[in-house]
Design an enzyme around this catalytic site. Structure first.
Site, mmCIF file in Angstrom:
data_model
loop_
_atom_site.group_PDB
_atom_site.id
_atom_site.type_symbol
_atom_site.label_atom_id
_atom_site.label_comp_id
_atom_site.label_asym_id
_atom_site.label_seq_id
_atom_site.Cartn_x
_atom_site.Cartn_y
_atom_site.Cartn_z
ATOM 1 N N GLY A 78 0.818 -1.213 0.000
ATOM 2 C CA GLY A 78 0.000 0.000 0.000
ATOM 3 C C GLY A 78 0.847 1.256 0.000
ATOM 4 O O GLY A 78 1.972 1.295 -0.511
ATOM 5 N N GLY A 79 0.286 2.299 0.622
ATOM 6 C CA GLY A 79 0.944 3.606 0.636
ATOM 7 C C GLY A 79 2.337 3.557 1.237
ATOM 8 O O GLY A 79 3.157 4.441 0.975
ATOM 9 N N GLY A 120 17.760 14.850 -32.471
ATOM 10 C CA GLY A 120 17.473 15.344 -31.122
ATOM 11 C C GLY A 120 18.196 14.527 -30.069
ATOM 12 O O GLY A 120 18.549 15.034 -29.002
ATOM 13 N N ALA A 121 18.452 13.249 -30.385
ATOM 14 C CA ALA A 121 19.122 12.386 -29.409
ATOM 15 C C ALA A 121 20.569 12.837 -29.198
ATOM 16 O O ALA A 121 21.136 12.648 -28.122
ATOM 17 C CB ALA A 121 19.060 10.936 -29.862
HETATM 18 C C1 HXC Z 1 -1.334 -4.357 13.026
HETATM 19 C C2 HXC Z 1 -0.352 -6.175 12.035
HETATM 20 C C3 HXC Z 1 -0.457 -5.577 10.775
HETATM 21 C C4 HXC Z 1 -1.033 -4.286 10.699
HETATM 22 C C5 HXC Z 1 0.485 -7.501 10.522
HETATM 23 N N1 HXC Z 1 0.228 -7.368 11.824
HETATM 24 N N2 HXC Z 1 0.092 -6.422 9.849
HETATM 25 N N3 HXC Z 1 -0.793 -5.578 13.144
HETATM 26 N N4 HXC Z 1 -1.463 -3.717 11.852
HETATM 27 N N5 HXC Z 1 -1.129 -3.633 9.555
HETATM 28 C C6 HXC Z 1 0.522 -8.320 12.885
HETATM 29 C C7 HXC Z 1 -0.350 -9.561 12.856
HETATM 30 O O1 HXC Z 1 -1.557 -9.321 13.546
HETATM 31 C C8 HXC Z 1 0.534 -10.552 13.587
HETATM 32 O O2 HXC Z 1 0.445 -10.278 14.976
HETATM 33 C C9 HXC Z 1 1.923 -10.162 13.142
HETATM 34 O O3 HXC Z 1 1.831 -8.825 12.676
HETATM 35 C C10 HXC Z 1 2.439 -10.999 12.000
HETATM 36 O O4 HXC Z 1 1.461 -11.043 10.981
HETATM 37 P P1 HXC Z 1 1.043 -12.386 10.264
HETATM 38 O O5 HXC Z 1 -0.179 -12.083 9.498
HETATM 39 O O6 HXC Z 1 0.977 -13.494 11.255
HETATM 40 O O7 HXC Z 1 2.297 -12.639 9.335
HETATM 41 P P2 HXC Z 1 2.348 -13.206 7.846
HETATM 42 O O8 HXC Z 1 1.491 -14.445 7.739
HETATM 43 O O9 HXC Z 1 3.788 -13.325 7.507
HETATM 44 O O10 HXC Z 1 1.671 -12.079 6.944
HETATM 45 C C11 HXC Z 1 2.230 -10.811 6.844
HETATM 46 C C12 HXC Z 1 1.290 -9.833 6.152
HETATM 47 C C13 HXC Z 1 -0.093 -9.862 6.817
HETATM 48 C C14 HXC Z 1 1.174 -10.250 4.653
HETATM 49 C C15 HXC Z 1 1.943 -8.454 6.191
HETATM 50 O O11 HXC Z 1 0.104 -9.717 8.210
HETATM 51 C C16 HXC Z 1 -0.990 -8.784 6.339
HETATM 52 O O12 HXC Z 1 -1.589 -8.912 5.258
HETATM 53 N N6 HXC Z 1 -1.099 -7.733 7.137
HETATM 54 C C17 HXC Z 1 -1.978 -6.618 6.818
HETATM 55 C C18 HXC Z 1 -1.416 -5.821 5.698
HETATM 56 C C19 HXC Z 1 -2.226 -4.604 5.419
HETATM 57 O O13 HXC Z 1 -3.300 -4.701 4.823
HETATM 58 N N7 HXC Z 1 -1.780 -3.467 5.933
HETATM 59 C C20 HXC Z 1 -2.393 -2.247 5.768
HETATM 60 C C21 HXC Z 1 -1.999 -1.762 4.384
HETATM 61 S S1 HXC Z 1 -2.691 -0.219 4.060
HETATM 62 P P3 HXC Z 1 0.677 -11.360 16.098
HETATM 63 O O14 HXC Z 1 0.346 -10.653 17.373
HETATM 64 O O15 HXC Z 1 -0.255 -12.477 15.767
HETATM 65 O O16 HXC Z 1 2.113 -11.765 15.980
HETATM 66 C C22 HXC Z 1 -1.546 0.796 4.561
HETATM 67 C C23 HXC Z 1 -1.927 2.197 4.368
HETATM 68 C C24 HXC Z 1 -0.733 3.033 4.408
HETATM 69 O O17 HXC Z 1 -0.544 0.450 5.004
HETATM 70 C C25 HXC Z 1 -1.127 4.354 3.911
HETATM 71 C C26 HXC Z 1 0.005 5.272 3.879
HETATM 72 C C27 HXC Z 1 -0.340 6.470 3.085
#
Ligand code: HXC
Length: 517
Positions: free
Chosen positions: A172-173, A407-408
């Protein structure tokens, strides 16, 4: 009075606990996958015992929903400063073992604090990204955190070099922080980077795609051009960071690390005389010229597999750090297209930000013809190269090896675009267009009447090259400073670079020019 032992014990206990991040079990899982932890990545980068950590005991705000019982050591990011080759470098490394390295308010504040430190001290920034993105429980605080990080990236841009390593998830962002930095390195197996993942793309557009296609290092290197290097693993990424830093100044007020103790090369190099193929239509690998010009034949190629019709690299010539921009005749005959122009223009601007002289090697038949190129905006993209060269005030040396058409010719830093020195090899052809096209226009009538059309065409082409494209014509008009044998290139460029080391070019003050984007 000596400090109480119990206070020391408490300090040691709290420090070791915080340094363990998400705990031994999670660390073991990473090691099993061949990954380093966040702290290990920084320690691999820095000279032993030079890492000073900031914010080890920082903690998230536990009032957020669902976070009441969560312990997040260091709030999921390790930050500080350490030394690389005797110079201080600021480091950020997201800790996936702590809440997936997700970014909350304190995490962002830690990042911004060290970025301020980098700005104040004029130190490069290296950031290892490995994060689940915005910490869901912290809501808009996380978004605000990202905003602050982006803002700091922008403030640091052009002030200190910024290098991002994508060593895990970057979704994402979140990917906009690396995108705002100067170089991105991605590890081959474990990293991905995307704005909308395959599931979101399918849900919104119905298009099917895999992560490999949109978010893998290969996709970003070969297709999107978002990244600059692919590393085999974490250790290799650190090696690339160190090599890159070895060519860069710590900040925009310093010269790059020239090695002026090294000997000034004045000798003739016969190898350079043998690099071009006999037939001017045959391709050759321009990297052989770059290698032969560089000290110890060492250089660092950047964005190797994106727009390979242009090669960009860092190296040293007689100790002076230079940025090379070279047409690659082996791909698309070295023609400039949209991607090549983007790649070169950004690199020219990087070199100019950090006082790195530019050496341009020319063998260019023109801009690539095609509907896709025209509709894709080759005018706008090609203009970036003209703009970047025209705006660059660092020393600029151009070597015309073979073709320099239309031009290049200008877009590859001709004298009119501000080159300090333009050299041509005797094989150079500098003209409005290539012989084949020009003959069709200039000798149309004669060709129509000729019996041996092929033979006559070849004779006309030779005549055209001599009459309209000879490097001596350009040298006669002072568009080329000298025509030299290739073997003299390294010595001539060495002398020029040394003599231009203190080049200063004043331009009228303005906020900034308006580069076509
Ligand atoms: C809080 C998070 C988290 C998040 C992961 N965790 N992402 N906690 N906020 N965004 C935590 C999980 O709950 C878990 O906690 C630990 O991190 C490990 O995650 P897993 O899922 O067990 O690991 P894995 O299977 O390796 O998967 C990793 C992952 C997945 C692909 C990153 O966790 C995931 O899809 N996370 C969400 C990604 C997402 O959608 N993020 C927001 C994007 S939007 P525990 O306690 O169980 O260890 C964004 C906007 C930004 O970022 C904008 C900026 C402008």
């Amino acid at each position: 009075m000596p400090i109480k032992q119990e206070l020391l014990d408490q300090l040691h206990e709290k420090t070791s606990e915080a340094q363990l991040g998400g705990g031994e079990e999670k660390i073991a899982k990473r090691h099993a996958k061949g990954l380093l932890t966040a702290r290990e990545r920084l320690l691999a980068l820095y000279t032993p015992n030079t890492f000073q950590e900031f914010g080890l005991h920082a903690q998230h705000d536990s009032r957020h929903f669902g976070m009441e019982r969560k312990r997040l050591p260091g709030d999921g990011v390790v930050t500080g400063v350490g030394f690389v080759d005797g110079r201080p470098v600021v480091g950020i490394s997201q800790d996936f073992t702590v809440a997936g390295g997700s970014l909350g308010r304190v995490h962002a504040q830690k990042m911004c604090d060290v970025m301020d430190h980098a700005a104040r001290g004029g130190m490069p920034l290296v950031a290892f990204n490995d994060s689940g993105g915005a910490r869901i429980q912290e809501g808009v605080n996380s978004l605000s955190g990202y905003g602050q990080v982006f803002y700091h990236n922008v403030q640091l841009s052009g002030l200190v070099p910024q290098i991002a390593v994508i060593a895990g998830n970057c979704a994402g962002g979140a990917s906009y922080s690396p995108a705002l930095m100067d170089f991105i390195i991605m590890t081959r197996e474990n990293a991905n980077m995307f704005i909308c993942g395959p599931e979101v793309i399918r849900a919104v557009t119905g298009q099917q795609c895999s992560m490999e296609e949109i978010g893998s290092p290969q996709a970003h290197m070969n297709i999107s051009g978002n990244i600059h290097f692919i590393a085999e693993d974490d250790v290799d990424a650190v090696r690339i960071v160190s090599e890159l830093l070895s060519y860069l100044p710590s900040n925009n007020m310093m010269d790059p690390p020239h090695d002026l103790e090294s000997e000034l090369t004045l000798s003739h190099d016969p190898v350079l005389n043998d690099l071009l193929p006999e037939d001017p239509k045959h391709a050759f690998d321009v990297r052989k010229v770059i290698r032969q010009l560089s000290d110890r034949q060492r250089y660092l190629e950047i964005q190797k597999d994106f727009a390979p019709n242009i090669v960009i690299a860092l190296g040293r010539i007689s100790g002076v750090v230079v940025g090379y921009i070279a047409n690659q005749p082996m791909v698309k005959a070295g023609a400039l297209d949209i991607d090549a122009a983007d790649k070169a223009a950004r690199f020219i601007r990087f070199c100019n930000c950090f006082n790195i002289p530019i050496v341009t090697l020319v063998d260019v038949p023109g801009f690539l013809p095609g509907v896709q190129q025209e509709q894709g905006g080759i005018i706008r993209h090609g203009a970036k190269m003209l703009f970047a060269y025209g705006a660059a005030t660092v020393p600029k040396v151009t070597i015309i090896m073979r073709k320099a058409y239309g031009g290049a010719y200008l877009a590859m830093c001709s004298r009119d675009m501000g080159a300090d020195l333009v050299l041509a090899w005797p094989t150079a052809e500098i003209a409005v267009m290539g012989a084949e096209s020009a003959v069709n226009i200039l000798y149309r009538k004669e060709l129509a009447e000729a019996e041996d059309k092929a033979g006559q065409r070849a004779r006309f082409a030779d005549e055209y090259r001599e009459k309209f494209a000879s490097p001596y014509l350009s040298a006669g008009q002072m568009f080329v400073h000298d025509v030299i044998e290739p073997g003299k290139t390294r010595s001539t460029v060495s002398l020029t670079l040394r003599s231009l080391l203190s080049k200063r070019e004043a331009r009228p003050p303005k906020k900034h020019g308006n580069i076509p984007l």
